[in-house]
Write an enzyme that holds these catalytic residues in place. Sequence first.
Site, PDB file in Angstrom:
ATOM      1  N   CYS A 175      21.636  37.157   8.662  1.00 43.70           N
ATOM      2  CA  CYS A 175      22.692  36.294   9.021  1.00 43.70           C
ATOM      3  C   CYS A 175      22.442  34.770   8.382  1.00 43.70           C
ATOM      4  O   CYS A 175      21.356  34.436   7.684  1.00 43.70           O
ATOM      5  CB  CYS A 175      22.915  35.987  10.635  1.00 43.70           C
ATOM      6  SG  CYS A 175      23.057  37.348  11.343  1.00 43.70           S
ATOM      7  N   ARG A 223      25.263  35.752   3.364  1.00 34.10           N
ATOM      8  CA  ARG A 223      24.426  36.462   4.332  1.00 34.10           C
ATOM      9  C   ARG A 223      25.094  37.347   5.223  1.00 34.10           C
ATOM     10  O   ARG A 223      24.429  37.936   5.998  1.00 34.10           O
ATOM     11  CB  ARG A 223      23.446  35.248   4.619  1.00 34.10           C
ATOM     12  CG  ARG A 223      22.868  34.430   3.662  1.00 34.10           C
ATOM     13  CD  ARG A 223      22.037  33.363   4.439  1.00 34.10           C
ATOM     14  NE  ARG A 223      20.906  34.026   5.215  1.00 34.10           N
ATOM     15  CZ  ARG A 223      19.875  34.222   4.820  1.00 34.10           C
ATOM     16  NH1 ARG A 223      19.651  34.096   3.563  1.00 34.10           N
ATOM     17  NH2 ARG A 223      18.808  34.970   5.507  1.00 34.10           N
ATOM     18  N   TRP A 258      25.704  38.747  10.189  1.00 34.14           N
ATOM     19  CA  TRP A 258      25.838  40.004   9.545  1.00 34.14           C
ATOM     20  C   TRP A 258      25.356  40.908  10.947  1.00 34.14           C
ATOM     21  O   TRP A 258      24.276  40.802  11.176  1.00 34.14           O
ATOM     22  CB  TRP A 258      24.945  40.013   8.543  1.00 34.14           C
ATOM     23  CG  TRP A 258      24.998  41.388   7.970  1.00 34.14           C
ATOM     24  CD1 TRP A 258      25.963  41.644   6.811  1.00 34.14           C
ATOM     25  CD2 TRP A 258      24.180  42.410   7.838  1.00 34.14           C
ATOM     26  NE1 TRP A 258      25.721  43.102   6.396  1.00 34.14           N
ATOM     27  CE2 TRP A 258      24.725  43.477   6.791  1.00 34.14           C
ATOM     28  CE3 TRP A 258      22.888  42.886   8.489  1.00 34.14           C
ATOM     29  CZ2 TRP A 258      23.981  44.698   6.879  1.00 34.14           C
ATOM     30  CZ3 TRP A 258      22.315  44.033   8.274  1.00 34.14           C
ATOM     31  CH2 TRP A 258      22.800  45.064   7.397  1.00 34.14           C
ATOM     32  N   ASN A 279      18.849  34.178  13.436  1.00 33.66           N
ATOM     33  CA  ASN A 279      19.024  34.999  12.145  1.00 33.66           C
ATOM     34  C   ASN A 279      17.641  36.095  12.202  1.00 33.66           C
ATOM     35  O   ASN A 279      16.455  35.503  12.471  1.00 33.66           O
ATOM     36  CB  ASN A 279      18.700  34.157  11.002  1.00 33.66           C
ATOM     37  CG  ASN A 279      18.551  35.225   9.691  1.00 33.66           C
ATOM     38  OD1 ASN A 279      18.965  36.506   9.935  1.00 33.66           O
ATOM     39  ND2 ASN A 279      18.126  34.840   8.746  1.00 33.66           N
ATOM     40  N   GLY A 280      17.874  37.223  12.422  1.00 37.00           N
ATOM     41  CA  GLY A 280      16.652  38.338  12.690  1.00 37.00           C
ATOM     42  C   GLY A 280      16.961  39.228  13.674  1.00 37.00           C
ATOM     43  O   GLY A 280      18.343  39.575  14.293  1.00 37.00           O
ATOM     44  N   GLU A 326      20.081  58.996 -10.395  1.00 36.75           N
ATOM     45  CA  GLU A 326      20.400  57.378  -9.736  1.00 36.75           C
ATOM     46  C   GLU A 326      20.196  56.578 -11.007  1.00 36.75           C
ATOM     47  O   GLU A 326      21.057  55.672 -11.113  1.00 36.75           O
ATOM     48  CB  GLU A 326      19.419  57.377  -8.489  1.00 36.75           C
ATOM     49  CG  GLU A 326      19.447  55.773  -8.455  1.00 36.75           C
ATOM     50  CD  GLU A 326      20.940  55.257  -7.781  1.00 36.75           C
ATOM     51  OE1 GLU A 326      21.938  56.024  -7.568  1.00 36.75           O
ATOM     52  OE2 GLU A 326      21.178  54.018  -7.560  1.00 36.75           O
ATOM     53  N   LYS A 351      22.979  54.017 -12.569  1.00 35.62           N
ATOM     54  CA  LYS A 351      22.881  52.766 -12.565  1.00 35.62           C
ATOM     55  C   LYS A 351      23.113  52.065 -14.004  1.00 35.62           C
ATOM     56  O   LYS A 351      24.029  51.158 -14.129  1.00 35.62           O
ATOM     57  CB  LYS A 351      21.546  52.074 -12.334  1.00 35.62           C
ATOM     58  CG  LYS A 351      21.183  52.117 -10.868  1.00 35.62           C
ATOM     59  CD  LYS A 351      21.539  51.224 -10.115  1.00 35.62           C
ATOM     60  CE  LYS A 351      22.926  51.609  -9.214  1.00 35.62           C
ATOM     61  NZ  LYS A 351      23.010  52.312  -8.213  1.00 35.62           N
ATOM     62  N   GLU A 389      26.871  52.310 -14.861  1.00 36.67           N
ATOM     63  CA  GLU A 389      27.937  51.635 -14.343  1.00 36.67           C
ATOM     64  C   GLU A 389      27.846  50.142 -14.600  1.00 36.67           C
ATOM     65  O   GLU A 389      28.645  49.383 -14.727  1.00 36.67           O
ATOM     66  CB  GLU A 389      28.036  51.765 -12.786  1.00 36.67           C
ATOM     67  CG  GLU A 389      26.729  51.232 -12.010  1.00 36.67           C
ATOM     68  CD  GLU A 389      26.849  51.428 -10.524  1.00 36.67           C
ATOM     69  OE1 GLU A 389      27.801  51.521  -9.812  1.00 36.67           O
ATOM     70  OE2 GLU A 389      25.875  51.707 -10.036  1.00 36.67           O
ATOM     71  N   HIS A 394      18.851  74.610 -22.083  1.00 39.84           N
ATOM     72  CA  HIS A 394      19.953  75.287 -21.725  1.00 39.84           C
ATOM     73  C   HIS A 394      21.420  74.672 -22.353  1.00 39.84           C
ATOM     74  O   HIS A 394      22.563  75.041 -21.734  1.00 39.84           O
ATOM     75  CB  HIS A 394      20.157  75.513 -20.126  1.00 39.84           C
ATOM     76  CG  HIS A 394      19.048  76.443 -19.764  1.00 39.84           C
ATOM     77  ND1 HIS A 394      18.908  77.957 -20.223  1.00 39.84           N
ATOM     78  CD2 HIS A 394      17.911  76.286 -19.449  1.00 39.84           C
ATOM     79  CE1 HIS A 394      17.501  78.303 -19.524  1.00 39.84           C
ATOM     80  NE2 HIS A 394      17.159  77.256 -19.014  1.00 39.84           N
ATOM     81  N   LYS A 407      32.783  47.459  -4.616  1.00 35.59           N
ATOM     82  CA  LYS A 407      31.653  47.620  -3.672  1.00 35.59           C
ATOM     83  C   LYS A 407      31.920  48.797  -2.617  1.00 35.59           C
ATOM     84  O   LYS A 407      31.123  49.389  -2.167  1.00 35.59           O
ATOM     85  CB  LYS A 407      31.308  46.336  -2.873  1.00 35.59           C
ATOM     86  CG  LYS A 407      30.066  46.514  -2.164  1.00 35.59           C
ATOM     87  CD  LYS A 407      28.763  46.497  -2.878  1.00 35.59           C
ATOM     88  CE  LYS A 407      27.660  46.803  -2.365  1.00 35.59           C
ATOM     89  NZ  LYS A 407      26.651  47.515  -3.129  1.00 35.59           N
TER      90      LYS A 407
HETATM   91  C1  F6R Z   1      26.463  52.740  -7.371  1.00 33.88           C
HETATM   92  C2  F6R Z   1      27.084  52.743  -5.947  1.00 33.88           C
HETATM   93  C3  F6R Z   1      28.287  53.565  -5.391  1.00 33.88           C
HETATM   94  C4  F6R Z   1      28.141  53.977  -4.150  1.00 33.88           C
HETATM   95  C5  F6R Z   1      29.234  54.914  -3.467  1.00 33.88           C
HETATM   96  C6  F6R Z   1      29.134  55.055  -2.019  1.00 33.88           C
HETATM   97  O1  F6R Z   1      25.622  51.880  -7.625  1.00 33.88           O
HETATM   98  O2  F6R Z   1      26.944  51.759  -5.411  1.00 33.88           O
HETATM   99  O3  F6R Z   1      28.034  54.868  -6.141  1.00 33.88           O
HETATM  100  O4  F6R Z   1      27.010  54.451  -3.858  1.00 33.88           O
HETATM  101  O5  F6R Z   1      30.385  54.259  -3.931  1.00 33.88           O
HETATM  102  O6  F6R Z   1      29.272  53.957  -1.144  1.00 33.88           O
HETATM  103  P1  F6R Z   1      28.892  53.772   0.180  1.00 33.88           P
HETATM  104  O7  F6R Z   1      27.268  54.105   0.371  1.00 33.88           O
HETATM  105  O8  F6R Z   1      29.102  52.421   0.849  1.00 33.88           O
HETATM  106  O9  F6R Z   1      29.464  55.064   0.999  1.00 33.88           O
END
Ligand code: F6R
Length: 609
Positions: free
Chosen positions: A2, A27, A74, A100-101, A482, A486, A489, A505, A604
């Site tokens: 927070c 935050r 948060w 906060n904590g 993964e 990264k 994207e 293959h 996000k």
């Molecule tokens: C990639 C990324 C996305 C999320 C996906 C699921 O860096 O962030 O692939 O992992 O959209 O999102 P959550 O975890 O919020 O269900």
Amino acid sequence: MCGIVGYIGEEQATPVLINALKKLEYRGYDSAGIAVLGDEDLIIRKAKGALKFLEQKIATEIIQGTMGIGHTRWATHGEPSDVNSHPHTNVSGKIAIVHNGIIENHARLKSMLEEGGVTFKSQTDTEVVAHLIDFFYEGDLFQAVLEALKKIEGSYALAVISQDDPSRIIAVRKDSPLVIGKGEGENIIASDVPALLEYTREVYYLEDREIAVLYRDHVEFFDTEGKPVEKDTIRVEWDVASAEKGGYEHFMLKEIHEQPKALTDTLRARIKTYASKTIHLEEIGFDSSWAEAGRVIITACGTAWHAGIVGKYAFEHFARIPVDVDIASEYRYRDPLFNPKDIFIIISQSGETADTLAAMRMARKGGARIIAITNVVGSTLAREADLVMYTWAGPEIAVASTKAFTTQLMCVYLIALQFGSLRGVVNEEDLSRYIDALEAIPQQAERLLADKEAIQRFAAHQFNKTKAFFMGRLFDYAISLESALKLKEISYTHSEAFAAGELKHGPIALVDESTLVVAICTQEALFDKMDSNIKEVKARGATVLVITYEDVSYFDASADGIFRIPHTIDAFSPILSVIPSQLYAYYCSVQRGLDPDKPRNLAKSVTVE
Ligand code: F6R
């Protein structure tokens, strides 16, 4: 995570508090609140949701008072709501605090206070602190805070004011940040420097377990015994824009760097030492009946799905239980077979991903029990699952997930080991050894991050490569997936991941001089297989970066570049081996002149299909 602020001076406190909170909204934005000490009363205003809702609420009001505290939340304990918003007060409403904590022993303290007749208003851990200070109050707020601090365990940055003590704000920190801005006839506290910069650049950094007492014209410092401490100000030269990211150029880099702290927070309170070290998941309601499951089914999307793949390998290895792992968007439309004895683990940073929620509801309808691993308190997933394990990573702002992923892995390991232990697969001695290894990881991640320039240099030479392939076996395969995600994207490089054994293959047909191959090599039993794969791609002209342990020289002759990570148990390597890939993706994106925080076409939280 927070944000807290406090102001004492000659100006009206409310605009300063609101303005400072705006700088801390990154935050947390579940709710916001202020407490301002007027001529007679403590005036408290709170609102659920982003700070703008609090602003709207007080827009037509004149809140008089030249001292106050504020908070942007948060949520951790207790869902986002008006009542759970800070500031919290004692019963009489004369003492107000922001926090906060996490107060880890809040349940015990709450029972103790309730036995003494205190009625709680909220579900937060914070409220106990307000009542505890009241409990010890005998006319001296400072002494009461000192006594309360002796009782509380956990992490905290706290600011306390009292109607009966109108000349000072008391602030203290342990494991949560707090800075104090020294002004002319005014002093300000905040969780982070950006909130202070408009008012002053002379800053005191409060150390753990130090107490600051802010008056209008000066600040005094003490240790938790009440002994005075000498402190000097530091002049902050940051420009305001970069300071909002804590001095980092982008949120993504900041969040990569927050991983050691986030991982510590994930582990904290879930490990206990009695005769030997054990895992405690009672806080999430986990008991031995869960370990009797016939099968575990993990569903998630994107990065969270990759955490699920690591989960499959970890559960099979540590708990000897069959695991299916599925992409939620596939699972929900398949005609999958499962029965009420199966347990679902649903992983989602946001807890709001539409496909993931649909898969969870399908499991629920079929009578299966559900464990959620999520980062967001009060999210739909958290509300609808049977058990919730929070990752405690703090708000993740950059679109590309970093600290949420590694903390998801930490949760998966803890659950897998707990299953293993309850099913008699992991004995006491091994469990203790595994826990030691997990506890070492935050510090190992810190050490790894200290060497980030090596990855930056490599990215400076390779960022223009049009093709990047990541390969690995077992846990390294999951991290290859993964890593490729990264890179694609945020740098828009065409990157793919392969199980190294699959190379022959088909995928090897794509390899030529324009290809970068990143070989993740942490599974010791398969080093020779990986070395053969590296030689195969090198023979076709690829440039090869190897990610392996710092004490492994196996690949020195075959690789073009090696990035070394601290040695851990092979099954736990994903938490460390993904960090170089996060950094590589980040630096490639920056080299290409892109904004890693806001990649094109991505959001996000994917709350629609
Ligand atoms: C990639 C990324 C996305 C999320 C996906 C699921 O860096 O962030 O692939 O992992 O959209 O999102 P959550 O975890 O919020 O269900």
